[in-house]
Design a protein around this motif. Structure first.
Motif, short mmCIF file in Angstrom:
data_model
loop_
_atom_site.label_atom_id
_atom_site.label_comp_id
_atom_site.label_asym_id
_atom_site.label_seq_id
_atom_site.Cartn_x
_atom_site.Cartn_y
_atom_site.Cartn_z
N GLY A 137 25.00 40.67 40.36
CA GLY A 137 26.05 39.41 40.81
C GLY A 137 27.71 40.10 41.33
O GLY A 137 28.64 39.37 41.53
N ASP A 178 22.52 31.40 37.48
CA ASP A 178 23.58 31.16 37.73
C ASP A 178 23.56 29.81 39.29
O ASP A 178 24.10 29.66 40.21
CB ASP A 178 23.63 32.34 39.74
CG ASP A 178 22.47 31.94 40.38
OD1 ASP A 178 21.81 31.42 40.30
OD2 ASP A 178 22.59 33.19 41.55
N LYS A 204 27.53 36.96 34.96
CA LYS A 204 27.52 35.92 36.29
C LYS A 204 26.99 34.52 35.82
O LYS A 204 27.53 33.74 35.79
CB LYS A 204 26.23 35.52 37.80
CG LYS A 204 26.42 34.41 38.95
CD LYS A 204 25.95 35.32 39.88
CE LYS A 204 24.65 35.83 39.50
NZ LYS A 204 23.86 35.54 41.33
N GLY A 206 25.55 31.36 43.68
CA GLY A 206 25.34 33.22 43.62
C GLY A 206 27.22 33.69 44.41
O GLY A 206 26.50 34.91 44.12
N LYS A 207 27.51 33.16 45.19
CA LYS A 207 28.92 34.04 46.00
C LYS A 207 29.70 33.12 45.64
O LYS A 207 29.37 32.12 44.90
CB LYS A 207 27.97 33.96 47.35
CG LYS A 207 26.41 34.33 47.80
CD LYS A 207 26.67 34.06 49.61
CE LYS A 207 26.50 32.63 50.31
NZ LYS A 207 25.36 31.78 49.31
N CYS A 217 16.85 31.09 37.90
CA CYS A 217 17.98 31.60 37.34
C CYS A 217 18.82 31.13 37.37
O CYS A 217 19.30 29.97 36.61
CB CYS A 217 18.32 31.90 39.28
SG CYS A 217 17.02 32.44 39.84
N ASP A 252 24.30 25.35 43.71
CA ASP A 252 24.04 27.07 43.12
C ASP A 252 26.00 27.80 43.17
O ASP A 252 26.48 27.67 44.23
CB ASP A 252 23.95 27.78 44.64
CG ASP A 252 23.23 29.60 45.01
OD1 ASP A 252 22.75 29.66 42.94
OD2 ASP A 252 23.11 30.18 45.95
#
Length: 392
Positions: free
Chosen positions: A11, A118, A23, A233-234, A116, A231
């Motif tokens: 992550g 996340d 994450k 992810g960031k 996934c 999402d």
């Protein structure tokens, strides 16, 4: 039915949160994102769930254990080793993680789904499986259309008129993108897929396996579906996710606690005199948090449990994790406070201890707080009023 949740990554794009929280354990209003995935799997009859773990594996395993309290069965595949008594994560890549499980014992014996760990999704998995089988697919990936100006943030999927995957573009520019359809990280496979994944080496689904399937001309399809996909992810993604939940835009996530005033949700035993606090919802405040008179809270904002927001402090469009103390007069605008770190909404962050600012923002459990020196106050002023405006 069987499923796999990919949970072994470090992550890195969500640091510094993932320094101490893997994450899949990042909370969406106090509930780990992976818990929402388990609820979705259970709803659609996926009761046997494998989870590959590596970075901070024990955090995931200690929370979810065997899955019994979530109505599923969970087993874990650890990717790494022990060196000199220390657990070292060493992820095998998404496809490599699947292959390790199958080599150990042939677990995946029918159509299975891979998620996934996340993202928040409300996909009709049963319909996805139906479409996958109807196409006679060896592999399918669920896709979603996004506005053309957003394609540069995702992996773009190019298909023919029958939804057979022809090519991929990883985060292309808007002008170069051949499609506005993106890979959501939701996959369906038949057990024969393992014939195309090597053993005992890192191998990724997106960058290694899928191009191989395209090159070989195997039955590999996109499944375009309309569903909610948030999402995380960031750091900017996580920021948007929390805001969306607080604004009631995420169907599968309700705001916890009770609504004490319009747009103000609290956990248990929050110490706050709302008549003496400048507040504008939507906000969520976790249990056993104290908000002192004269503080300003502007939503959408989340304040975790066991925090202290001191007199004159401002929390404006910000995310405050548990056990944070926001000192008197501190101004937080579009910031994320996590332990010793203060993070901007685009991911830029600094260490409060190294910056000698842990007298302004610190752990609420500390008992050793002292009056800051003139040098410390000067340092705070130099860093700018967008973070702090400390009283003299």
């Amino acid at each position: 039915m069987k499923a796999m949740i990919l949970a072994a990554g470090k992550g890195t794009r969500v640091q510094p949160i993932t320094h101490v929280i893997p994450k899949p354990m990042i909370p969406i209003l106090q509930k780990p994102v992976m818990e929402f995935l388990l609820e979705l799997l259970k709803e659609h009859g996926f009761k046997e769930v494998m989870v590959n773990v590596s970075h901070l594996a024990e955090e995931i395993e200690n929370y979810f254990r065997d899955g019994q309290r979530f109505g599923v069965e969970i087993a874990y595949s650890f990717e790494g080793r022990i060196e000199e008594g220390e657990l070292i994560g060493d992820a095998l890549g998404s496809a490599g993680g699947l292959k390790k499980i199958q080599d150990f014992q042939q677990f995946f014996d029918d159509t299975f789904v891979v998620l996934c760990g996340d993202a928040l999704i409300d996909l009709d998995l049963s319909e996805a499986v139906k479409r996958h089988r109807a196409k006679g697919a060896l592999a399918s990936l669920v896709t979603k259309r996004v506005p053309k100006d957003q394609v540069s943030s995702y992996g773009v999927v190019v298909t023919d008129e029958n939804d057979c995957v022809q090519a991929f573009q990883e985060k292309p520019s808007t002008d170069a993108a051949l499609s506005d359809t993106i890979n959501t990280g939701i996959y369906l496979f038949e057990p024969e897929i393992f014939e195309h994944i090597p053993s005992d080496q890192p191998f990724d689904i997106g960058s290694d396996l899928f191009p191989k399937l395209v090159e070989m001309g195997l039955p590999f399809f996109a499944l375009p579906m309309d569903f909610e996909w948030v999402d995380i992810g960031k750091v900017p993604d996580y920021w948007r996710a929390i805001r969306s939940v607080l604004q009631g835009e995420v169907r599968q996530v309700g705001i916890p606690g009770k609504e004490v005033r319009p747009g103000i949700y609290t956990g248990l035993n929050v110490a706050a005199n709302w008549d003496k606090i400048n507040v504008q919802g939507p906000i969520y405040v976790g249990g056993m948090t104290r908000i002192e008179d004269g503080a300003t809270i502007i939503g959408p904002s989340m304040i975790g449990p066991s925090c202290c927001i001191c007199e004159g402090a401002t929390v404006d469009n910000s995310i405050i994790f548990d056990y944070s103390r926001i000192g008197a007069g501190v101004q937080l605008v579009e910031k994320l406070v996590f332990g010793r770190y203060c993070v901007g909404k685009n991911g830029d962050h600094f260490d409060l201890q190294e910056a000698a600012l842990d007298w302004l923002i610190t752990d609420a459990r500390r008992q050793d707080l002292v009056e800051p020196s003139p040098q410390q106050k000067a340092m705070a002023e130099l860093l700018g009023t967008d973070l702090t405006s400390a009283p003299s």
